[in-house]
Write a protein that holds these residues in place. Structure first.
Motif, mmCIF file in Angstrom:
data_model
loop_
_atom_site.group_PDB
_atom_site.id
_atom_site.type_symbol
_atom_site.label_atom_id
_atom_site.label_comp_id
_atom_site.label_asym_id
_atom_site.label_seq_id
_atom_site.Cartn_x
_atom_site.Cartn_y
_atom_site.Cartn_z
ATOM 1 N N UNK A 135 0.827 -1.206 0.000
ATOM 2 C CA UNK A 135 0.000 0.000 0.000
ATOM 3 C C UNK A 135 0.863 1.259 0.000
ATOM 4 N N UNK A 136 1.960 1.231 0.766
ATOM 5 C CA UNK A 136 2.842 2.386 0.800
ATOM 6 C C UNK A 136 3.526 2.606 -0.543
ATOM 7 N N UNK A 137 3.927 1.529 -1.213
ATOM 8 C CA UNK A 137 4.544 1.647 -2.535
ATOM 9 C C UNK A 137 3.558 2.215 -3.546
ATOM 10 N N UNK A 138 2.311 1.788 -3.463
ATOM 11 C CA UNK A 138 1.281 2.318 -4.356
ATOM 12 C C UNK A 138 1.075 3.807 -4.134
ATOM 13 N N UNK A 139 1.118 4.231 -2.875
ATOM 14 C CA UNK A 139 0.861 5.625 -2.541
ATOM 15 C C UNK A 139 2.026 6.545 -2.925
ATOM 16 N N UNK A 140 3.262 6.069 -2.730
ATOM 17 C CA UNK A 140 4.413 6.958 -2.910
ATOM 18 C C UNK A 140 4.991 6.910 -4.323
ATOM 19 N N UNK A 141 4.407 6.096 -5.199
ATOM 20 C CA UNK A 141 4.763 6.048 -6.622
ATOM 21 C C UNK A 141 6.116 5.406 -6.911
ATOM 22 N N UNK A 142 6.620 4.570 -5.987
ATOM 23 C CA UNK A 142 7.784 3.777 -6.343
ATOM 24 C C UNK A 142 7.328 2.594 -7.184
ATOM 25 N N UNK A 143 8.276 1.934 -7.865
ATOM 26 C CA UNK A 143 7.915 0.881 -8.808
ATOM 27 C C UNK A 143 8.146 -0.523 -8.266
ATOM 28 N N UNK A 144 8.609 -0.628 -7.040
ATOM 29 C CA UNK A 144 8.832 -1.943 -6.461
ATOM 30 C C UNK A 144 8.341 -1.956 -5.020
ATOM 31 N N UNK A 145 8.187 -3.152 -4.488
ATOM 32 C CA UNK A 145 7.760 -3.321 -3.099
ATOM 33 C C UNK A 145 8.907 -3.978 -2.343
ATOM 34 N N UNK A 146 9.353 -3.397 -1.240
ATOM 35 C CA UNK A 146 10.491 -3.978 -0.521
ATOM 36 C C UNK A 146 10.175 -5.347 0.070
#
Length: 239
Positions: A135-146
């Protein structure tokens, strides 16, 4: 891309994204689009993952917990996040979830929970934490999920840590090594700090460098933000 368009992480599959491809949605994503965002067939959406980059799409089908999207064209090429690995002592549930959310937004590439002598919890819901990172990756517009690893003891982690991979540790009331902050990873201790034995173990490891977070004693979750920001600022200054 409109800031109001929903943005979803769709894990890479055996087939790479191509224009005109129909991609099935996960049940939770279909519910989110239909019931939370009040979207319908034809509504715009953006999807992304670390291999395929970010794509514009539209909802092709949507019914209760099922749905699919139609890929249109690629908006952003794949680009790995440039950040550090975060080693942290698990905290109480809300605080740990905050660490995952903030760390994802600040570019953490991997979360590694480490159990220390003063760690106050040894139980982590990794599935729940994975959802929060997504959800945080979707919100902050990064392209990967840690990635979020299984917990290990600090002693085991340090025993296996490569000597040529710089690990910066936030140690209270100790001077930091301010030059050349090219860290590969950041270590944040538990509430109450590291024990004397752990501090000595860290001090003896050739890959570990002390990182100063200022004269005040910070909460562990605050120290995560301060440490990540400190390393990012140092890296930018050395660029």
């Amino acid at each position: 891309m409109s800031r109001s368009d929903p943005r979803l992480y769709v894990p890479a599959s055996e087939t790479a994204f191509v224009e005109g491809q129909t991609v099935p949605l996960l049940p939770g994503q279909a519910h989110y689009l239909g019931n939370v965002m009040r979207q319908g067939v034809g509504s715009p959406v953006h999807v992304f993952n670390e291999r395929d980059g970010e794509w514009s799409a539209e909802i092709a089908a949507l019914k209760k917990d099922r749905g699919s999207i139609l890929l249109q064209h690629r908006e952003r090429e794949p680009m790995p996040t440039q950040g550090v690995e975060l080693l942290f002592a698990p905290l109480k549930r809300d605080a740990t979830e905050l660490v995952i959310r903030m760390g994802t937004e600040l570019g953490v590439t991997r979360f590694r929970p480490v159990v220390t002598e003063r760690t106050n919890t040894h139980r982590l819901n990794l599935e729940r934490l994975g959802v929060i990172a997504t959800e945080a990756a979707e919100q902050c517009e990064r392209l990967d999920v840690p990635e979020i690893l299984q917990p290990e003891t600090l002693r085991v982690v340090l025993a296996e840590w490569p000597e040529d991979r710089p690990l910066f540790a936030a140690l209270e009331r100790r001077p930091g090594e301010e030059a050349g902050l090219r860290a590969a990873a950041l270590l944040i201790g538990p509430e109450g700090g590291f024990s004397d034995a752990e501090v000595e173990m860290l001090r003896r490891h050739s890959a570990v460098h002390a990182l100063s977070l200022g004269p005040l004693v910070l909460r562990a979750e605050t120290a995560v933000c301060a440490g990540l920001a400190r390393l990012a600022a140092g890296a930018e200054g050395d660029a």
